[in-house]
Design a protein around this motif. Structure first.
Motif, mmCIF file in Angstrom:
data_model
loop_
_atom_site.group_PDB
_atom_site.id
_atom_site.type_symbol
_atom_site.label_atom_id
_atom_site.label_comp_id
_atom_site.label_asym_id
_atom_site.label_seq_id
_atom_site.Cartn_x
_atom_site.Cartn_y
_atom_site.Cartn_z
ATOM 1 N N SER A 1 41.272 61.168 30.174
ATOM 2 C CA SER A 1 41.157 62.395 30.977
ATOM 3 C C SER A 1 42.246 63.387 30.612
ATOM 4 O O SER A 1 42.002 64.599 30.512
ATOM 5 N N ASP A 2 43.467 62.895 30.407
ATOM 6 C CA ASP A 2 44.571 63.782 30.016
ATOM 7 C C ASP A 2 44.316 64.408 28.649
ATOM 8 O O ASP A 2 44.574 65.603 28.442
ATOM 9 N N GLN A 3 43.825 63.620 27.704
ATOM 10 C CA GLN A 3 43.536 64.154 26.371
ATOM 11 C C GLN A 3 42.418 65.190 26.423
ATOM 12 O O GLN A 3 42.454 66.196 25.705
ATOM 13 N N LEU A 4 41.444 64.946 27.279
ATOM 14 C CA LEU A 4 40.346 65.904 27.437
ATOM 15 C C LEU A 4 40.866 67.232 27.964
ATOM 16 O O LEU A 4 40.458 68.303 27.493
ATOM 17 N N ASN A 5 41.790 67.180 28.912
ATOM 18 C CA ASN A 5 42.369 68.407 29.451
ATOM 19 C C ASN A 5 43.221 69.140 28.423
ATOM 20 O O ASN A 5 43.292 70.373 28.437
#
Length: 395
Positions: free
Chosen positions: A260-264
């Motif tokens: 999720s962090d990488q997607l953001n």
């Protein structure tokens, strides 16, 4: 039934990416480097779109000087549409390595056999993702080709078929260039360039939105599967055995949080640009509808308005889903039969619940945490711009 593959979630996004010349990611099943033809298509599309964008901006400057405010506002909405498409295409192109890492992680988590896919309810999420992707793709395709071919359709209906009036050779989008593109080969060339620029901008937006939603859908699927697995597990009271479950669950949960962090990191800037420009586009299109346009022009503007609203809601809807799914893990931990567990297990469970009570958000950089409430904020901001523009126009 055959086993579902992970690329089935991304098939619509990959189709539109291929149309604009982008290989968004590499995986075990996809090539690591784009072919020379794909690279040529990408840069040809970029050069064409930038050329049309500059020509439209020149037209806006000329229209403002000539005090043709309504016409300037209309073309500014087109420029905003192109700007959103370009920003999304470039950020995906620049972040291919990070996006490839996300896809490979999802491939590692993807259920490979039928029992695992049934346990994850994969068919439900795949059908939901495919249905939304198809409807969104069709809406944008109908809208962009209505804009691109509107004048040609008018010629066929009014001039060639009904013969009620003469339809002049007009371009889909008003532009200002140093030469006269009004007729002949120059007109055909500019008509061709504008059609492909419009389609490239639309495909750049659709592909990125659908890829984002496909990845989010899979993350949601894993969050819900993990919550259900954790809640249904029967504890034995043996610390050695139950602690292995905790270790597996925490590792699984951390991988989802990292994804999720990488997607953001990849989509944060394009999303905030999307929301800011969309607020202006909604304002401009609403303004054009209120100042009085022909019925046929109103159809185009309503399609444009519908696309902008559906795009914003699609992102906000999936942002809300990932918040709900990540928050549900805390409730799953509480619903476990932890009364029979070892004291050390219960203490560890408290920390897991505390961590999972901080939900995962889809973020447009650090400024916006995207939920359904973001849609309300976007509409309010658009209305404020609309009211200001309407007041200035009346005065």
């Amino acid at each position: 039934m055959p086993l579902a593959k992970m690329d089935s979630f991304m098939k619509y996004a990959n189709f539109f990416y291929k149309c604009v010349g982008i290989e968004p990611y590499s995986s075990h099943e996809r090539p690591k480097a784009a072919s020379a033809w794909i690279t040529f298509v990408f840069w040809a599309n970029i050069v064409n779109v930038v050329f049309i964008m500059i020509a439209e901006f020149s037209f806006v400057v000329k229209a403002v000087v000539d005090k043709e405010i309504v016409l300037a506002v209309m073309v500014m909405s087109y420029i905003g549409f192109i700007g959103v498409g370009l920003s999304k295409m470039f950020f995906v192109w620049l972040n291919k390595a990070t996006l490839s890492h996300i896809v490979r992680d999802l491939e590692d988590l993807f259920p490979r056999d039928k029992p695992a896919q049934v346990a994850c309810k994969l068919d439900y999420y795949l059908n939901s993702c495919s249905r939304i992707s198809f409807m969104f793709s069709m809406l944008y395709s109908v809208a962009i080709w209505t804009f691109n071919l509107f004048n040609l359709i008018q010629y066929v209906i009014y001039d060639w078929w009904l013969q009620t009036r003469i339809v002049p050779e007009t371009l889909p989008y008003p532009v200002y260039v140093p030469w006269d593109p009004g007729h002949g080969l120059k007109y055909l060339l500019m008509f061709f360039n504008q059609n492909f620029a419009g389609y490239t901008s639309a495909a750049g937006q659709v592909s990125t939105d659908l890829l984002l939603c496909a990845v989010i859908t899979q993350i949601i699927m894993h969050f819900n599967y993990l919550s259900q697995k954790f809640e249904d597990h029967q504890l034995t009271g043996d610390w050695a055995q139950d602690s292995r479950l905790l270790s597996e669950v925490v590792h699984y949960h951390n991988r989802l949080l990292r994804l999720s962090d990488q997607l953001n990191e990849i989509f944060g800037v394009p999303l905030i640009l999307n929301f800011l420009i969309s607020s202006f586009v909604l304002c401009f299109v609403s303004f054009e509808l209120t100042v009085g346009v022909r019925p046929d022009e109103a159809i185009k503007l309503l399609l444009f308005l519908g696309c902008s609203l559906s795009q914003a809601y699609l992102i906000c809807y999936h942002g809300q889903l990932i918040v709900d799914a990540s928050s549900g893990f805390s409730m799953a931990a509480y619903n476990q039969n932890w009364i029979m567990a070892d004291e050390r297990y219960r203490k560890a469970l408290v920390f897991i619940m505390m961590r999972s009570q901080d939900p995962t958000y889809l973020k447009a950089t650090v400024f916006i945490q995207i939920t359904r409430g973001t849609m309300t904020d976007l509409l309010q901001l658009s209305y404020k711009f609309f009211a200001l523009l309407r007041t200035m126009y009346v005065k």
